[in-house]
Each structure stands twice: as structure tokens, then as C-alpha cells.
Design an enzyme around this catalytic site. Structure first.
Site, mmCIF file in Angstrom:
data_model
loop_
_atom_site.group_PDB
_atom_site.id
_atom_site.type_symbol
_atom_site.label_atom_id
_atom_site.label_comp_id
_atom_site.label_asym_id
_atom_site.label_seq_id
_atom_site.Cartn_x
_atom_site.Cartn_y
_atom_site.Cartn_z
ATOM 1 N N ARG A 1 105.431 7.413 -31.706
ATOM 2 C CA ARG A 1 105.601 5.649 -31.040
ATOM 3 C C ARG A 1 106.710 6.361 -28.763
ATOM 4 O O ARG A 1 106.880 7.385 -29.310
ATOM 5 C CB ARG A 1 106.827 4.782 -31.296
ATOM 6 N N LYS B 1 110.737 4.074 -36.765
ATOM 7 C CA LYS B 1 111.050 2.321 -37.641
ATOM 8 C C LYS B 1 110.846 2.122 -38.734
ATOM 9 O O LYS B 1 111.668 0.686 -38.730
ATOM 10 C CB LYS B 1 109.565 1.847 -37.048
ATOM 11 N N HIS C 1 101.615 1.318 -26.143
ATOM 12 C CA HIS C 1 100.992 1.845 -27.623
ATOM 13 C C HIS C 1 100.300 2.183 -27.788
ATOM 14 O O HIS C 1 99.420 3.096 -28.621
ATOM 15 C CB HIS C 1 101.843 0.552 -28.110
ATOM 16 N N ARG D 1 99.500 6.120 -28.712
ATOM 17 C CA ARG D 1 99.890 5.975 -30.614
ATOM 18 C C ARG D 1 98.441 6.035 -30.792
ATOM 19 O O ARG D 1 97.987 6.793 -31.875
ATOM 20 C CB ARG D 1 100.414 5.531 -30.751
ATOM 21 N N HIS E 1 103.194 5.700 -41.510
ATOM 22 C CA HIS E 1 102.987 4.428 -41.754
ATOM 23 C C HIS E 1 103.387 4.415 -43.604
ATOM 24 O O HIS E 1 102.824 5.231 -43.880
ATOM 25 C CB HIS E 1 101.477 4.175 -42.413
ATOM 26 N N TYR F 1 91.521 2.383 -38.826
ATOM 27 C CA TYR F 1 91.214 3.351 -37.433
ATOM 28 C C TYR F 1 89.756 4.272 -38.867
ATOM 29 O O TYR F 1 89.192 5.201 -38.326
ATOM 30 C CB TYR F 1 92.260 4.245 -37.699
#
Length: 335
Positions: A203, A226, A280, A283, A306, A315
Site C-alpha cells: 500500500r 492495515k 492504490h 497495488r 490479505h 485477481y
């Protein structure tokens, strides 16, 4: 069960085994009667009777209790508290024990038709889903802490179903043009921060706040992420050398904020991005190219940090072999 009577709707509850006093109340509407009935059942009027808890707090009181007990420990706690205060104000700060899921659904319907004051746009369904989650967390967390004895009125409330957003990423030709514009920027750090995002999938904030101590033996160690989980991502020898060139051995690698400089480079490169996809997009670009180059979806999950595979699976469709059998196993191919 609430029953209709000449003066309204009557609730008549007798504890099991006929021990203890009966509870009788009359309400003007069926909805209020049923809400009271559920409340009394939750307070222990079935089985061994106990005097009902006098729950007189309003919604704002619950929000304040949630923040003082738990919310202040969250990374986004202060921001979430501001949003919860605004939600409470719009709801009219109701008595917490009378607040129902139906009340929120009516509030949500009204909000969907409102326009934001700062922009001439409607309140987004995604924002309302966040509001629902925040409010539900207040009741749920206080219940776990035994600070709230009644049911969570937000539990099992359906969220607004959202269409999956289009996956935006930069093509190789766009990346080349962008890197040239970043190199020509007056900001001395913006090029390196962008390269770091493109090489690691980090990020923007993680890269911009990177410290020299976090680059160790060919890996970048991202901390204070995060989701609070640290991760390490390998980088090339050349990129590590470029990253350390002229930089101190300790402390922050990048002293200035680079966001505005990046935005300017995007505009000069003629790249159009949807709202909220400024930095973003780097990323997304890393993850998209990783899968297009036959990367492993499980490895990508670890690289991006994640929490669940479901967040990474968006993805997967970019992988060359994704659903490739459709070409040879369709009915036209076998005629």
C-alpha cells in the site's frame, strides 16, 4: 405472543413454573409490543424469574461505552467514532432497547436518496454497508463484554448487494510513461515510492513510511499494516541498491509526502482512474501482472497480506490458465 385488545396490543408474560409475578403491558402498536416482549424474554423472564434490568441508555451512550471499552484500541477507532456519532445523530439518538433492525432499514432507504453535502452525488451503498457493520459491531462487542444484555438488533440484517467493481490496473506501456513522469517530478522520493509499490504490491502508506531498518537482506519487512500483520516481500538486488542509495542507515527512507506528486504525474501521463483509485492502482497493478505472469494465487495472498483468500481471488481470472478449458470443451469446438 402480543395480542390485540380494545386499547391496543397487550403483552402478558408469565414465567415458566408460575413462579414470580406476571408482566403485563399494553402498547399502541404491535411493533412496540413485540419489541418489549423480546426484550423481556432476553432479560430472563423465562425459567427462574429475575427482575428486569433497567436499560435506559440511548444509542449515543452505547457508542460512547463501546469506544471507551474497545473502540479506542482500533487503528481506525477515532474515525469510526466520528462516523458512529453522525449515524446516531441522523437516527435521532433513539432509546437503545427500542432500536430495531427495521429502524435501520428505513434509515438506510432514506440515506440512499440523499446527496452528499460536499459533492453532488448520492450516498453510496458501500458506505451504508460500512455504517451497518460499524453499528452492528457496537451492539455485538458490548454483548461480548457483558455490557449489553439484549439482542443485537442488527444481527442477520441483510447488506446491500454490490456489483463487483471493474479491476483497474496499468498496462506495461502506461507504467513506462508514468515512470518517466515520476522521474521528472520535483519530489525527490515519489519515483522510488512508486517503484516499491509496483515491485512489492505494498500500500502507498506502507511504502511511503518505510524505514531503513525494514529493508534487510533482499527483503522489505512491512510492519504496522492495515490488518496489523507483518509481512516480508523479496526485492531484487538492483532495487535494494537503488532504494538505499544516498539514504541513511536508520530512520525513514522518504522524508516528504509524495501523494500530490504522484497525482500530478498520473495527470501528466494522461491516465484516467476512477475515484478512490489514485495510489492504490499500483497495488492492483502488481497483483494483476503477478497473476498474468502465471503467479500462484496462494503466494499472492501472502505477498499482499490479505486476511482471506476471497480478497485475493478477484485477481485469479487474469491468470493465463484461468478457465482455459472453456476454449476446447465448449459445444462449438467439438462439432
Amino acid at each position: 405472543m402480543a395480542k390485540k385488545c380494545p386499547t391496543g396490543w397487550k403483552v402478558d408474560i408469565r414465567p415458566e413454573g408460575r413462579r414470580g409475578p406476571r408482566v403485563r403491558r399494553i402498547f399502541p402498536t404491535k411493533r412496540e409490543a413485540e419489541a418489549f416482549e423480546k426484550e423481556q424474554m432476553a432479560l430472563g423472564l423465562k425459567g427462574d424469574w429475575k427482575p428486569p434490568i433497567k436499560e435506559s441508555r440511548r444509542l449515543q451512550d452505547l457508542i460512547d461505552d463501546w469506544y471507551s471499552l474497545h473502540g479506542h484500541t482500533l487503528k481506525d477507532g477515532p474515525k469510526r467514532k466520528v462516523k458512529l456519532d453522525a449515524i446516531c445523530k441522523r437516527l435521532g439518538n433513539p432509546l437503545a432497547r427500542t432500536f430495531t433492525g427495521e429502524d435501520f432499514l428505513r434509515y438506510r432507504k432514506q440515506r440512499l436518496s440523499e446527496k452528499l453535502k460536499s459533492r453532488d452525488t448520492l450516498v453510496s451503498p458501500n458506505n451504508l454497508n460500512h455504517e451497518q457493520a460499524y453499528l452492528s459491531a457496537v451492539f455485538g462487542t458490548l454483548a461480548k463484554l457483558r455490557n449489553w444484555a439484549l439482542p443485537n438488533p442488527m444481527k442477520d440484517l441483510p447488506k446491500i448487494r454490490l456489483d463487483e467493481k471493474e479491476l483497474i490496473f496499468l498496462e506495461s506501456s502506461q507504467i513506462r510513461i508514468l515512470l518517466v513522469e515520476l522521474e521528472n517530478s520535483k519530489n525527490p522520493d515519489v519515483l522510488m515510492v512508486a517503484k516499491l509499490c509496483l515491485a512489492t504490491g505494498s500500500r502507498w502508506g506502507e511504502a511511503e513510511n518505510l524505514r531503513a531498518e525494514q529493508v534487510i537482506q533482499g527483503k522489505v519487512h512491512f510492519t504496522r499494516t492495515k490488518n496489523s500483520k507483518a509481512r516480508a516481500v523479496p526485492i531484487s538486488v538492483d532495487l535494494e541498491a537503488e532504494l538505499r542509495k544516498g539514504k541513511p542507515r536508520t530512520g525513514r527512507l522518504f522524508s516528504k509526502s509524495c501523494h500530490d506528486a504522484f497525482k500530478g504525474a498520473i495527470q501528466r501521463a494522461g491516465i484516467q482512474l476512477p475515484d478512490g483509485q489514485m495510489t492504490h492502482v499500483l497495488r492492483h497493478t502488481f497483483a494483476s501482472h503477478y497473476m498474468m505472469n502465471s503467479g500462484n494465487i496462494l503466494q499472492l495472498k501472502l505477498i499482499l497480506g490479505h486476511q482471506s483468500l476471497a480478497m485475493t481471488e478477484r485477481y485469479a481470472k487474469l491468470a493465463p490458465e484461468h478457465l482455459a478449458d472453456a476454449v476446447t470443451r465448449n459445444p462449438l469446438a467439438n462439432l
